[in-house]
Design a protein around this motif. Structure first.
Motif, PDB file in Angstrom:
ATOM      1  N   VAL A 340      11.912  -4.639  13.897  1.00  0.00           N
ATOM      2  CA  VAL A 340      10.840  -4.056  14.037  1.00  0.00           C
ATOM      3  C   VAL A 340       9.432  -4.747  13.635  1.00  0.00           C
ATOM      4  O   VAL A 340       9.775  -5.760  12.869  1.00  0.00           O
ATOM      5  N   SER A 341       8.589  -4.553  14.380  1.00  0.00           N
ATOM      6  CA  SER A 341       7.250  -5.256  14.195  1.00  0.00           C
ATOM      7  C   SER A 341       6.873  -4.896  12.671  1.00  0.00           C
ATOM      8  O   SER A 341       6.852  -3.964  12.151  1.00  0.00           O
ATOM      9  N   TYR A 342       6.404  -6.240  12.026  1.00  0.00           N
ATOM     10  CA  TYR A 342       5.675  -5.855  10.788  1.00  0.00           C
ATOM     11  C   TYR A 342       4.140  -6.176  10.903  1.00  0.00           C
ATOM     12  O   TYR A 342       3.707  -6.339   9.926  1.00  0.00           O
ATOM     13  N   GLN A 343       3.805  -5.926  11.978  1.00  0.00           N
ATOM     14  CA  GLN A 343       2.202  -5.698  12.185  1.00  0.00           C
ATOM     15  C   GLN A 343       1.672  -4.478  11.391  1.00  0.00           C
ATOM     16  O   GLN A 343       2.359  -3.414  11.294  1.00  0.00           O
ATOM     17  N   GLY A 344       0.693  -4.789  10.512  1.00  0.00           N
ATOM     18  CA  GLY A 344       0.145  -3.801   9.553  1.00  0.00           C
ATOM     19  C   GLY A 344       1.109  -3.831   8.230  1.00  0.00           C
ATOM     20  O   GLY A 344       0.645  -3.170   7.440  1.00  0.00           O
ATOM     21  N   GLN A 345       2.263  -4.201   8.005  1.00  0.00           N
ATOM     22  CA  GLN A 345       2.948  -4.397   7.176  1.00  0.00           C
ATOM     23  C   GLN A 345       2.935  -5.499   6.209  1.00  0.00           C
ATOM     24  O   GLN A 345       3.043  -5.420   4.870  1.00  0.00           O
ATOM     25  N   ILE A 346       2.527  -6.503   6.829  1.00  0.00           N
ATOM     26  CA  ILE A 346       2.353  -8.127   6.211  1.00  0.00           C
ATOM     27  C   ILE A 346       0.941  -8.380   6.514  1.00  0.00           C
ATOM     28  O   ILE A 346       0.719  -8.779   7.886  1.00  0.00           O
ATOM     29  N   ASN A 347       0.008  -8.726   5.757  1.00  0.00           N
ATOM     30  CA  ASN A 347      -1.433  -9.043   5.914  1.00  0.00           C
ATOM     31  C   ASN A 347      -1.410 -10.649   6.052  1.00  0.00           C
ATOM     32  O   ASN A 347      -0.304 -11.457   5.879  1.00  0.00           O
ATOM     33  N   ASP A 348      -2.628 -11.205   6.417  1.00  0.00           N
ATOM     34  CA  ASP A 348      -2.572 -12.551   6.620  1.00  0.00           C
ATOM     35  C   ASP A 348      -2.309 -13.493   5.450  1.00  0.00           C
ATOM     36  O   ASP A 348      -1.475 -14.544   5.437  1.00  0.00           O
ATOM     37  N   ARG A 349      -2.830 -12.959   4.129  1.00  0.00           N
ATOM     38  CA  ARG A 349      -2.377 -13.711   3.088  1.00  0.00           C
ATOM     39  C   ARG A 349      -0.810 -13.753   2.817  1.00  0.00           C
ATOM     40  O   ARG A 349      -0.495 -15.000   2.402  1.00  0.00           O
ATOM     41  N   GLU A 350      -0.330 -12.758   2.895  1.00  0.00           N
ATOM     42  CA  GLU A 350       1.289 -12.664   2.743  1.00  0.00           C
ATOM     43  C   GLU A 350       1.797 -13.576   3.879  1.00  0.00           C
ATOM     44  O   GLU A 350       2.902 -14.100   3.312  1.00  0.00           O
ATOM     45  N   LEU A 351       1.241 -13.441   5.065  1.00  0.00           N
ATOM     46  CA  LEU A 351       1.825 -14.165   5.931  1.00  0.00           C
ATOM     47  C   LEU A 351       1.956 -15.591   5.695  1.00  0.00           C
ATOM     48  O   LEU A 351       3.166 -16.265   5.878  1.00  0.00           O
ATOM     49  N   GLY A 352       0.877 -15.957   5.051  1.00  0.00           N
ATOM     50  CA  GLY A 352       0.860 -17.270   4.829  1.00  0.00           C
ATOM     51  C   GLY A 352       1.713 -17.777   3.772  1.00  0.00           C
ATOM     52  O   GLY A 352       2.609 -18.835   3.892  1.00  0.00           O
ATOM     53  N   ALA A 353       2.220 -17.059   2.805  1.00  0.00           N
ATOM     54  CA  ALA A 353       3.000 -17.021   1.856  1.00  0.00           C
ATOM     55  C   ALA A 353       4.331 -17.368   2.414  1.00  0.00           C
ATOM     56  O   ALA A 353       5.173 -18.148   1.863  1.00  0.00           O
ATOM     57  N   ILE A 354       4.659 -16.452   3.258  1.00  0.00           N
ATOM     58  CA  ILE A 354       5.914 -16.286   3.835  1.00  0.00           C
ATOM     59  C   ILE A 354       6.270 -17.618   4.362  1.00  0.00           C
ATOM     60  O   ILE A 354       7.436 -18.276   4.578  1.00  0.00           O
ATOM     61  N   ILE A 355       5.281 -18.011   5.446  1.00  0.00           N
ATOM     62  CA  ILE A 355       5.428 -19.216   6.272  1.00  0.00           C
ATOM     63  C   ILE A 355       5.676 -20.471   5.326  1.00  0.00           C
ATOM     64  O   ILE A 355       6.397 -21.187   5.598  1.00  0.00           O
ATOM     65  N   ALA A 356       4.855 -20.361   4.372  1.00  0.00           N
ATOM     66  CA  ALA A 356       5.008 -21.514   3.271  1.00  0.00           C
ATOM     67  C   ALA A 356       6.621 -21.543   2.773  1.00  0.00           C
ATOM     68  O   ALA A 356       7.234 -22.577   2.544  1.00  0.00           O
ATOM     69  N   TYR A 357       7.064 -20.429   2.522  1.00  0.00           N
ATOM     70  CA  TYR A 357       8.405 -20.266   2.030  1.00  0.00           C
ATOM     71  C   TYR A 357       9.590 -20.900   2.944  1.00  0.00           C
ATOM     72  O   TYR A 357      10.429 -21.645   2.550  1.00  0.00           O
ATOM     73  N   ILE A 358       9.364 -20.451   4.345  1.00  0.00           N
ATOM     74  CA  ILE A 358      10.188 -20.743   5.188  1.00  0.00           C
ATOM     75  C   ILE A 358       9.956 -22.379   5.404  1.00  0.00           C
ATOM     76  O   ILE A 358      11.117 -23.031   5.496  1.00  0.00           O
ATOM     77  N   LYS A 359       9.097 -22.965   5.203  1.00  0.00           N
ATOM     78  CA  LYS A 359       8.793 -24.282   5.232  1.00  0.00           C
ATOM     79  C   LYS A 359       9.370 -24.990   4.365  1.00  0.00           C
ATOM     80  O   LYS A 359      10.167 -26.090   4.455  1.00  0.00           O
TER      81      LYS A 359
END
Lengths: 384, 577
Positions: A340-359
């Motif tokens: 399901v979409s996480y639009q509205g569940q994960i904000n920009d700052r959190e998104l950055g952290a998750i991308i950093a983790y996947i990297k």
């Protein structure tokens, strides 16, 4: 003397029909549990009486009136109105008792006491996220049924209002040791409450070196919700109220550790756990409901567009962002459209952290791509 | 008993008035065509019997796989990700239990007793030549077959993993590649089969009773089938509407039940249980009817309190429509829960009355421990547990804990399997000589019944403990604490399956080498025992006249009568041997 006095008081407080409850139940870890169990045991003994009556009579009759060749059959009345009326109406009285009793305790469980602290439980396929009134969520995990599940600290001896909603399908919040269950819906909030009892069986050492007593209880999903329904669990950790406050306060800021801000990837890992990413995406390369994150960053994947066409894309920041906010846009080949979409569940700052983790799960590619991404960012800025 | 002379076997059945209903009409294809186009209720009943038995075998195989997977806490074998095999993935397990539930409910247990035994016995017991609408009867059989084909197509497409309840939004929100639509369409079509059978039976009971048979001269099996038929006609359309709405939502993305489009999932639950709760009584009432026959005939005693038993069937049918909310105590509001809890306790009364009356019927009886009687006793034992455990679930505060746990699983298996399936097995043994004209091996059948009883209790009694200790339903994996109880349950399922296989072997040997059955092997007094075993195509040579009630054993039977030498008041006045 004291022991005898205490046990006599316990006996006096304990209704006679509660005999045998240990055979049926685990811990009674909430104020509601003894109420629910007491009615269970009352019905149990009433049922046992009627069962033995019926099966006993049946056995006696089958033996006494077995067919013996040459023995003539006895005559008997084909009905008896007073007898039949009595076994129609007498059970009704017992049933009325059960109904009223059950309803009374049900209302106890459904009316949240004033001033109860609220803990919001968000249900998703297939994980629970508890959100405290300070906005914090648990960060520690343990393994239940081969799945990393969050450990949720709750206070003993204090009423807790449980507010529930679902991000996707129906779930049901059930803590067997509390005897509390309520369905969780995607289109409305449901509520229940519990007050955990002060019974502890273990201790842990907190950051200040203090020994904190606690006891763990399972939280299960009781409404079928798909593939990993049976692994949608959490641990409810009951601890003294004071220690709970300390634990809750510590969870409030996942961005900073004792020595200042944490590395972004580390925060991303905590967020990925809280947002239930790991119920579908592994980080050890094994196949889950979604692709494993191990080494995926920087790889080229064959994807199916939402219009059905196929395309090769490089897993970069933009692809990850799109996959989190619009999961169905580009599905990696071989995986179902389940997220399901996480639009509205994960904000920009959190998104950055998750991308950093996947990297961080493919450090080599992350380094190589760094230049390319920087170039893209520059181009985008110029375009604006 | 007359036998078919070999030289007339090829002649038209109408010319041979003493030939059994299944007598050969010619070559292989002639016979196949004859069966496929038959409007004889007996042949249709037999075709239903084989069809529901096949469904039972399929659902049973799925159940064995489900139990096998649960032998270990984890999903045991890794590697295969196809999701077709229950041991390798969660998905495989989820499909297996969905298959088990959907097949057992819609293909087996709902049509089992009414469509198979009911079709065969109802006109015979009423003294009629056939049901009121024989062509509709054949039509409903074909609809059943078409519905079953859709269900099988859904399985062949990969199977569904929604559970037999198809709860929204899970059943409509993710890729199921049309399989949910195929499965719900199957349910929709099967519903019509059920409605047509019900309508047929209601009219048959009203219009085709033999001269002299008043309402209270009917065997109680007829009363039960009649009450069932009323529920089938009134409740099944709601199921049709529900799955139609589900399909409309699935195909056109119109918001009805799915919150993603603005629908409400609890509305679906109301719709679904408005049918599916009465359906529970569609399943159990015919079993209760068989119970009355078995107890009366094999204890040779009039059913104690006949009228109360008859009216309790109607009472159950009526109350069954207003208790559906007890499936939703954890989903709906407090007021609704309170009302449904109260009504649920009310429905316990008529069931309890029946159990008390059956027990009282045994008093001063002449009880023969034949396989049908042993199954009646097993029914009393198991159904009592099933019914009494319903009281726990009807109590609101206790249900907060037990809802959606193995306690519920155990409860409804005690009612559905311990009740209906045991009655069905008892009924098949009871009427087997009548249906096929052959006796079965009593000793082996009793051995099979013993295994079924032991295996059943091992399988399902453990599940009550699993439920109270905290094991939720529909779990592919579980925490280690529950391992021992699950393993006992799984071993029980093997014993249960062994008992069933013994029954199958007993039936097959009986068909091919069984002793010839007399017209009335048990000494029953209802009209089906006045027909030949097996009955002739038109059931009776002359319309039978009712001279005594179905259970007047005290008055109509002289003492010292052995079964098999019962005086049979044949319609033409000549006693048959």
């Amino acid at each position: 003397m004291t022991t005898l006095g205490t046990s006599m008081m316990t006996l006096a407080a304990e209704p006679i029909w509660n005999v045998g409850a240990r055979m049926w139940f685990g811990d009674q870890a909430s104020t509601f549990a003894p109420k629910s169990d007491s009615l269970f045991m009352f019905i149990f003994w009433v049922s046992t009486f009627f069962f033995l009556l019926i099966v006993g009579l049946m056995t006696v009759f089958v033996f006494k009136y077995r067919r013996i060749p040459g023995v003539p059959q006895q005559r008997s009345a084909a009905h008896n109105t007073p007898l039949e009326l009595s076994w129609t109406f007498l059970p009704m009285l017992l049933l009325a008792v059960m109904f009223v009793w059950g309803f009374r305790d049900y209302m106890y469980m459904h009316v949240v006491p004033a001033g109860a602290e609220e803990i919001h439980f968000k249900a998703r396929q297939w994980a629970w996220q508890a959100i405290y009134d300070n906005g914090a969520s648990p960060t520690e995990t343990t393994v239940v049924a081969d799945m990393d599940v969050p450990i949720v600290p709750v206070p003993a001896g204090r009423p807790i209002k449980v507010l529930l909603d679902s991000e996707d399908v129906l779930h049901s919040f059930w803590v067997p040791d509390f005897r509390v269950k309520i369905d969780v819906m995607p289109n409305r909030y449901t509520t229940t409450w519990f007050e955990a009892t002060s019974e502890f069986d273990s201790t842990f050492m907190d950051a200040d070196g203090k020994e904190v007593p606690y006891k763990d209880h399972y939280l299960f999903c009781a409404e079928y919700c798909g593939d990993q329904h049976s692994q949608m669990a959490a641990i409810i950790r009951v601890m003294p109220a004071g220690d709970y406050e300390v634990a809750k306060a510590k969870l409030a800021d996942i961005w900073n550790g004792p020595d200042g801000p944490k590395p972004l990837a580390e925060v991303g890992q905590i967020l990925a756990m809280q947002k239930a990413c790991f119920s579908c995406h592994t980080v050890d390369g094994s196949v889950g409901t979604g692709p494993s994150w191990l080494g995926i960053y920087g790889e080229t994947e064959r994807v199916r567009n939402s219009d059905g066409s196929m395309e090769d894309v490089v897993v970069d920041e933009n692809y990850i962002r799109e996959s989190i906010y619009v999961p169905a846009a580009k599905l990696v080949e071989g995986y179902p459209n389940q997220m399901v979409s996480y639009q509205g569940q994960i904000n920009d700052r959190e998104l950055g952290a998750i991308i950093a983790y996947i990297k961080s799960l493919n450090p080599q590619a992350a380094d190589e791509a760094a230049d390319g991404a920087a170039d893209e960012a520059v181009q985008e800025e110029e375009a604006q | 008993m007359t036998t078919i002379p070999a030289d007339t076997a090829g002649a038209h059945g109408h010319d041979d008035h003493d030939a059994p209903y299944y007598a050969s009409k010619g070559g292989f294809f002639v016979n196949v065509w004859d069966w496929m186009t038959t409007i004889d209720h007996k042949k249709i009943g037999v075709m239903y019997l084989f069809a529901v038995m096949a469904a039972f075998a399929l659902g049973g195989a799925a159940a064995i796989l489900v139990r096998l997977e649960l032998f270990q806490p984890a999903v045991t074998v890794g590697g295969d990700t196809s999701g077709m095999w229950p041991f390798s993935t969660n998905l495989g397990y989820n499909k297996a239990f969905t298959l088990h539930g959907a097949v057992m409910v819609f293909l087996f247990i709902i049509p089992s007793i009414p469509a198979a035994l009911g079709n065969f016995m109802l006109p015979l017991m009423l003294g009629a030549k056939d049901v009121a609408f024989p062509r509709l009867n054949l039509f409903s059989w074909y609809i059943y077959v078409i519905g079953s084909i859709f269900a099988i197509v859904s399985i062949l497409l990969g199977g569904v993993d929604t559970g037999w309840t198809f709860y929204t939004p899970y059943s409509v929100s993710f890729d199921q590649y049309g399989r949910v639509i195929a499965m719900t369409l199957a349910v929709f079509i099967l519903g019509f089969s059920s409605i047509f059978t019900g309508m047929n039976f209601v009219v048959t009971v009203h219009k085709l009773r033999a001269p002299g048979m008043g309402w209270f001269d009917m065997p109680l099996f007829i009363w039960a089938i009649y009450a069932t038929a009323i529920i089938q006609v009134l409740a099944t359309p709601v199921l049709g509407i529900t799955v139609l709405l589900l399909t409309i939502e699935n195909v056109f993305k119109i918001g009805i039940f799915n919150p993603m489009y603005g629908g409400d999932p609890v509305l679906y639950q109301h719709f679904f249980w408005f049918y599916s709760h009465p359906a529970v009584y569609i399943m159990i009432l015919p079993g209760m009817g068989i119970m009355s026959e078995l107890i009366a005939v094999h204890a040779r005693k009039k059913i104690f309190g006949y009228k109360l038993v008859a009216f309790s069937s109607l009472g159950i049918a009526a109350i069954s429509f207003i208790v559906w909310g007890h499936h939703m105590f954890t989903a709906q509001g407090e007021l609704a829960s309170a009302i449904f809890s109260g009504l649920t306790f009310l429905v316990a009364i008529p069931s309890a009355i029946k159990v008390f009356n059956w027990t009282a019927t045994l008093y001063k009886g002449s009880i023969a421990l034949t396989t049908p009687m042993v199954y009646a006793l097993i029914f009393l034992f198991l159904f009592s547990i099933g019914g009494l455990t319903g009281l726990f679930l009807g109590s609101l505060s206790v249900d907060m804990h037990l809802h959606d746990t193995y306690f519920v699983v155990a409860h409804f298996h005690y009612v559905m399997m311990g009740g209906t399936v045991m009655a069905f097995l008892g009924g098949i043994h009871h009427w087997w000589p009548k249906m096929f004209g052959k006796m079965y091996n009593e000793r082996w059948a009793l051995f099979g019944a013993g295994l079924v009883f032991i295996g059943f209790n091992m399988t399902f009694f453990t599940q009550f403990f699993l439920g109270t200790l905290g094991m939720p339903r529909r779990y592919a994996t579980y925490v280690d604490e529950f391992t021992t109880l699950h393993q006992i349950s799984t071993i029980g399922s093997w014993i249960l399956a062994a008992g069933m296989l013994i029954h199958l072997a007993v039936f097959v040997t009986s068909l091919f080498g069984g002793k010839k059955a007399p017209p009335n092997p048990w000494g029953g007094l209802s009209l089906e025992w006045e027909a030949a075993s097996p009955p002739i195509e038109h059931n009776f040579h002359h319309e039978p006249v009712v001279r005594h009630g179905p259970y007047d054993f005290d008055d109509a039977v002289p003492p010292h009568t052995e079964p098999g030498e019962f005086p049979l008041p044949a319609p033409d006045g000549k006693a048959k041997h």
